[in-house]
Design an enzyme around this catalytic site. Sequence first.
Site, mmCIF file in Angstrom:
data_model
loop_
_atom_site.group_PDB
_atom_site.id
_atom_site.type_symbol
_atom_site.label_atom_id
_atom_site.label_comp_id
_atom_site.label_asym_id
_atom_site.label_seq_id
_atom_site.Cartn_x
_atom_site.Cartn_y
_atom_site.Cartn_z
ATOM 1 N N GLU A 287 -27.752 8.844 -21.965
ATOM 2 C CA GLU A 287 -28.303 8.252 -21.941
ATOM 3 C C GLU A 287 -29.709 8.743 -21.650
ATOM 4 O OE1 GLU A 287 -30.239 3.705 -20.945
ATOM 5 O OE2 GLU A 287 -28.606 4.152 -21.351
ATOM 6 N N LYS B 297 -31.337 2.483 -26.689
ATOM 7 C CA LYS B 297 -30.182 3.930 -25.971
ATOM 8 C C LYS B 297 -28.894 3.786 -25.214
ATOM 9 C CE LYS B 297 -33.520 5.407 -23.173
ATOM 10 N NZ LYS B 297 -35.389 4.067 -23.687
ATOM 11 N N THR B 298 -29.281 2.202 -24.390
ATOM 12 C CA THR B 298 -28.114 1.762 -23.339
ATOM 13 C C THR B 298 -27.407 1.392 -24.439
ATOM 14 O OG1 THR B 298 -29.118 1.690 -21.482
ATOM 15 C CG2 THR B 298 -26.974 0.480 -21.549
#
Length: 459
Positions: free
Chosen positions: A169, A125-126
Amino acid sequence: MSVSELKEKLRPGCRAHLVGVGGVSMFPLAEMLLRRGVAVSGSDLRDSAALEQLRRQGAPVYVGQRAEQIAGAELVIRTAAAHEDNPEIAAARAAGIPVYERAQALGALMTDYTHALCVSGTHGKTTTTSMCTHIVMEAELDPTIMIGGNLPLLGAGYRIGHGDTAVFESCEYCNSFLSFRPTVAVVLNIEEDHMDFFHDLEEIERSFRAFARLVPEGEGAVVANADNANTMRALAGLDRRVITFGLDRPADVTARGLSWEHGMARFTVVSHGEALCDVALSVPGRHNVLNALAAAAAAQAMGIAPEAIARGLAQFHGAERRFEYRGTCNGAQVYDDYAHHPGELHTLFDTAGAMGYRRILCAFQPHTYTRTIAFFDGFVQELSRPDVTVLMEIFPARETNETGISSRDLAARIPGARYCATLEETEAALRGLAQPGDLILTVGAGELNRVAGWLTQEK
């Protein structure tokens, strides 16, 4: 309360009190509310640069949490770490002041944006949110950004813009992302994780499907990983526009002419059979090709020009604690990574193994007792792959150890593994092992990144 009702409450002049206002996700929320004209107050357990910045903007923020500090608030927004026994939350309940989660407030504010890109998935995700950030910045969209780690481009993990584009995010833990309102929803992958909240994989898949269905029907898009069977099962028959990306299975967006140089990929992004742009990545690993394809597909769905996509991906050199180069120790190169799940460790070691180092030395700190127990065999399997594994004691985060589980238990199952109780012992072990040609990895979602700094003399 509906999103529209909460958004109406967050009107200019409203007083919102934020419990845990100095947190990495709460502080950007405070900034967004101030930009909107909301009168913000708040509290945190410790003073910080974030609290000082809010004070400079005229927000009354306090160190310590006391009931009287919510006086005058029309609503309270809390960090997930603040529970019902928190004195400010208890006082708000007693006074009939509504209390909301951070994710609910963000979801309400998200409706202000024409394009709200939300990046979800068990892993990646990041990094993918950061790639998307580089792209929308290259497109000069003046975006609002919220990332789960620091990005050098921003000098922070967030940005408050004036444009009609937001990039967030989006985490599945406690179903927090179900409060969001994406116009483009990315699902990178789905695996078992957060088993202290979810019952099983089927429940996790239902959560991600519900997240994807938040995209307005007939508008926007869901961007999904065709290579991940759990993702495809969770989204099967979804009544939304779905754009798939992948390398191994037929997908709408894929890579053509994939080649490698020192672990970095070059390829052409192909969208629905047509060449979109040529990409040269500055971050290693096959998993980052998939992350880049997801970012490219999402950007294209938002109408961003191919040139901005190519430039943005080329200029991304990594986010903090995502295979982040920290320096050298005794001739060995030191990298720090946030991996804290067996699937993430598998990807990390695949990437490291392709980079040609003489040995891989890995120091790992498990994150939470429940995760260590739930994935114990997976951790043993993956942590047996490095040439040397050093295990530091488990980072408890929000938990107490009710089972007696310890990193010693992992070390006993991993051939040649060493157990270290403290950061200092871990540093000494790695420093004693390090030799020219080695790769040292400090890995985990806890505090082990401090060791990477010590090894490279960033004290």
